[in-house]
Write a protein that holds these residues in place. Sequence first.
Motif, PDB file in Angstrom:
ATOM      1  N   GLN A 100       0.893  -1.446  -0.237  1.00 13.28           N
ATOM      2  CA  GLN A 100      -0.195   0.136   0.017  1.00 13.28           C
ATOM      3  C   GLN A 100       0.692   1.197  -0.058  1.00 13.28           C
ATOM      4  OE1 GLN A 100      -3.502   0.495  -0.079  1.00 13.28           O
ATOM      5  NE2 GLN A 100      -2.966  -2.162  -0.517  1.00 13.28           N
ATOM      6  N   LEU A 101       2.121   1.158   1.076  1.00 13.07           N
ATOM      7  CA  LEU A 101       2.866   2.530   1.258  1.00 13.07           C
ATOM      8  C   LEU A 101       3.715   2.980  -1.226  1.00 13.07           C
ATOM      9  CD1 LEU A 101       4.715   1.685   4.093  1.00 13.07           C
ATOM     10  CD2 LEU A 101       2.798   3.141   3.724  1.00 13.07           C
ATOM     11  N   GLU A 102       3.905   1.459  -1.472  1.00 11.95           N
ATOM     12  CA  GLU A 102       4.195   1.568  -2.585  1.00 11.95           C
ATOM     13  C   GLU A 102       3.258   2.412  -3.804  1.00 11.95           C
ATOM     14  OE1 GLU A 102       6.561  -2.299  -3.391  1.00 11.95           O
ATOM     15  OE2 GLU A 102       7.730  -2.024  -1.906  1.00 11.95           O
ATOM     16  N   LYS A 103       1.980   2.054  -3.455  1.00 11.66           N
ATOM     17  CA  LYS A 103       0.892   2.440  -4.286  1.00 11.66           C
ATOM     18  C   LYS A 103       0.562   4.213  -4.210  1.00 11.66           C
ATOM     19  CE  LYS A 103      -1.592  -2.515  -5.200  1.00 11.66           C
ATOM     20  NZ  LYS A 103      -2.194  -3.175  -4.931  1.00 11.66           N
ATOM     21  N   VAL A 128      11.422   4.001  -5.235  1.00 13.68           N
ATOM     22  CA  VAL A 128      11.333   2.993  -3.938  1.00 13.68           C
ATOM     23  C   VAL A 128      13.121   2.836  -2.890  1.00 13.68           C
ATOM     24  CG1 VAL A 128      10.706   1.543  -2.248  1.00 13.68           C
ATOM     25  CG2 VAL A 128       9.038   2.037  -3.718  1.00 13.68           C
ATOM     26  N   ALA A 129      13.193   2.681  -4.977  1.00 12.82           N
ATOM     27  CA  ALA A 129      14.392   1.669  -4.461  1.00 12.82           C
ATOM     28  C   ALA A 129      15.483   3.438  -3.968  1.00 12.82           C
ATOM     29  CB  ALA A 129      15.292   1.556  -5.073  1.00 12.82           C
ATOM     30  N   GLN A 130      15.425   4.313  -4.119  1.00 16.23           N
ATOM     31  CA  GLN A 130      15.793   5.412  -4.366  1.00 16.23           C
ATOM     32  C   GLN A 130      15.641   5.917  -2.879  1.00 16.23           C
ATOM     33  OE1 GLN A 130      14.493   7.218  -7.641  1.00 16.23           O
ATOM     34  NE2 GLN A 130      16.970   8.385  -8.132  1.00 16.23           N
ATOM     35  N   GLU A 131      14.662   5.779  -2.480  1.00 11.73           N
ATOM     36  CA  GLU A 131      13.857   6.177  -0.945  1.00 11.73           C
ATOM     37  C   GLU A 131      14.167   4.784  -0.067  1.00 11.73           C
ATOM     38  OE1 GLU A 131      10.122   4.863   0.484  1.00 11.73           O
ATOM     39  OE2 GLU A 131       9.740   6.932  -0.323  1.00 11.73           O
ATOM     40  N   LYS A 132      14.690   3.795  -0.293  1.00  6.57           N
ATOM     41  CA  LYS A 132      15.339   2.676   0.887  1.00  6.57           C
ATOM     42  C   LYS A 132      17.193   3.306   1.458  1.00  6.57           C
ATOM     43  CE  LYS A 132      12.585  -1.239   0.330  1.00  6.57           C
ATOM     44  NZ  LYS A 132      12.130  -2.133  -0.173  1.00  6.57           N
ATOM     45  N   LYS A 133      17.625   3.758   0.006  1.00  6.93           N
ATOM     46  CA  LYS A 133      18.814   4.329   0.232  1.00  6.93           C
ATOM     47  C   LYS A 133      18.927   5.163   1.092  1.00  6.93           C
ATOM     48  CE  LYS A 133      20.821   2.229  -3.875  1.00  6.93           C
ATOM     49  NZ  LYS A 133      21.572   2.477  -5.766  1.00  6.93           N
ATOM     50  N   MET A 134      17.976   6.455   0.733  1.00  6.17           N
ATOM     51  CA  MET A 134      18.115   7.425   1.236  1.00  6.17           C
ATOM     52  C   MET A 134      18.014   7.607   2.621  1.00  6.17           C
ATOM     53  SD  MET A 134      16.133  11.494  -0.315  1.00  6.17           S
ATOM     54  CE  MET A 134      16.752  10.793  -2.185  1.00  6.17           C
ATOM     55  N   VAL A 135      16.502   7.109   3.292  1.00  9.29           N
ATOM     56  CA  VAL A 135      16.762   5.959   4.496  1.00  9.29           C
ATOM     57  C   VAL A 135      17.787   5.411   5.801  1.00  9.29           C
ATOM     58  CG1 VAL A 135      14.680   4.712   6.443  1.00  9.29           C
ATOM     59  CG2 VAL A 135      14.281   6.003   4.568  1.00  9.29           C
ATOM     60  N   GLU A 136      18.261   5.131   4.321  1.00 11.50           N
ATOM     61  CA  GLU A 136      19.887   4.136   5.354  1.00 11.50           C
ATOM     62  C   GLU A 136      20.711   5.057   5.818  1.00 11.50           C
ATOM     63  OE1 GLU A 136      20.803   1.218   2.821  1.00 11.50           O
ATOM     64  OE2 GLU A 136      18.546  -0.265   3.638  1.00 11.50           O
ATOM     65  N   SER A 137      21.171   6.347   4.397  1.00 11.85           N
ATOM     66  CA  SER A 137      22.144   7.648   4.363  1.00 11.85           C
ATOM     67  C   SER A 137      21.955   7.758   5.086  1.00 11.85           C
ATOM     68  CB  SER A 137      22.208   7.782   3.265  1.00 11.85           C
ATOM     69  OG  SER A 137      23.115   9.415   3.264  1.00 11.85           O
ATOM     70  N   PHE A 138      19.861   8.503   6.090  1.00 14.44           N
ATOM     71  CA  PHE A 138      19.912   9.415   6.661  1.00 14.44           C
ATOM     72  C   PHE A 138      20.030   9.094   7.958  1.00 14.44           C
ATOM     73  CE2 PHE A 138      17.119  11.642  10.137  1.00 14.44           C
ATOM     74  CZ  PHE A 138      17.335  12.844   9.654  1.00 14.44           C
ATOM     75  N   ASN A 144       7.036   8.854   3.780  1.00 13.14           N
ATOM     76  CA  ASN A 144       7.953   7.395   4.800  1.00 13.14           C
ATOM     77  C   ASN A 144       9.109   8.169   4.525  1.00 13.14           C
ATOM     78  OD1 ASN A 144       5.559   5.750   4.185  1.00 13.14           O
ATOM     79  ND2 ASN A 144       5.338   6.337   2.117  1.00 13.14           N
ATOM     80  N   ASN A 145       9.601   9.054   3.973  1.00 11.82           N
ATOM     81  CA  ASN A 145      10.612   9.259   3.685  1.00 11.82           C
ATOM     82  C   ASN A 145      10.587  11.056   4.919  1.00 11.82           C
ATOM     83  OD1 ASN A 145      13.691  10.144   2.906  1.00 11.82           O
ATOM     84  ND2 ASN A 145      12.832   9.947   1.224  1.00 11.82           N
TER      85      ASN A 145
END
Length: 443
Positions: free
Chosen positions: A77-80, A96-106, A354-355
């Motif tokens: 649901q988040l991704e939609k 979504v892929a960029q978002e995950k990297k950004m979240v980890e980086s933050f 989510n970001n």
Amino acid sequence: MVVDKNASGLRMKVDGKWLYLSEELVKKHPGGAVIEQYRNSDATHIFHAFHEGSSQAYKQLDLLKKHGEHDEFLEKQLEKRLDKVDINVSAYDVSVAQEKKMVESFEKLRQKLHDDGLMKANETYFLFKAISTLSIMAFAFYLQYLGWYITSACLLALAWQQFGWLTHEFCHQQPTKNRPLNDTISLFFGNFLQGFSRDWWKDKHNTHHAATNVIDHDGDIDLAPLFAFIPGDLCKYKASFEKAILKIVPYQHLYFTAMLPMLRFSWTGQSVQWVFKENQMEYKVYQRNAFWEQATIVGHWAWVFYQLFLLPTWPLRVAYFIISQMGGGLLIAHVVTFNHNSVDKYPANSRILNNFAALQILTTRNMTPSPFIDWLWGGLNYQIEHHLFPTMPRCNLNACMKYVKEWCKENNLPYLVDDYFDGYAMNLQQLKNMAEHIQAKAA
């Protein structure tokens, strides 16, 4: 634990796990209604940003995480969630892929700031700020005693502005790691000295932090009926008096500046309404605080009116009241309307929630810093840094700026910073965009 997806309560994701909070637990949330902003969303970084140094909050989180689970349905649901561009409304287009990297980086950035000591409380700094601001107010009273009435009123307006920044910092738990102490001092500075309800402000402001510029979440962008920032605001004009006001909204960019001094009247009025309803509110924290909230607000207006009573004539009393109240309003309003009103908004169901880092950076504009502006604006010219790390002491925000700029560059995010008049012009342009839209619809 298997959770019934139709059960009442709240689900949110923290540290990779979907947590379930019962309705009873939600109503006991010490921060009040702000927790609702991340229903069915990833609240990882907003949790860490708000609960820095709170052992109680992390203890509760650990208990909830024991029953946390991966929820494929909610993940999908988040991704939609897709954003629709509109006037003054942007789309969040990070994959979504960029978002995950950004979240980890933050998360790494947050840890680095901890390691470098920028999150450490600085009690001495805030003691100095408290004494210096109390001195401004005391000097205003002394000038009144000497008969320098207009100068006194102007200085009192400045004191109210500066107490606004101090209250803001104590409410964000910046000065000390002792949260009850911070809350008590914010009650004194905010309610008694300044006239703004601490709990009203926390409810309003924490929600603003949690969902900055997100439509139907952030009350700071809901200024109807006097102003409309997005097309959706036009649906709110239903009552006859609101429809009458709608006729002047096409000129909102012209009268916006004239309304800035009225902010203190608005906020003190909302504070009075809030505290005398606090006993009946559904969140336990507000019910517990109601008596002291009410007593300190009454105390504020008692000393304000007594001070006016000491003036020799009625014309002076009226002039003093107007200058101090409207001056205080202008000094606060020219700051708080700069950082976010000039930036686009995002749809209510946007995946940007989510970001956390991207949300704060894409919806916030800094004011060009200088020693004088740092003092006058109470550090809120570093609004990006403050929104990313709300518990970071004001005195560390300038040093934090270089870290954030570098992080934005690494993650292909803009870092918005402008001089006051440039940023204010963008604010007026947002209002003008909607004014032209209303005029076009009426044509």
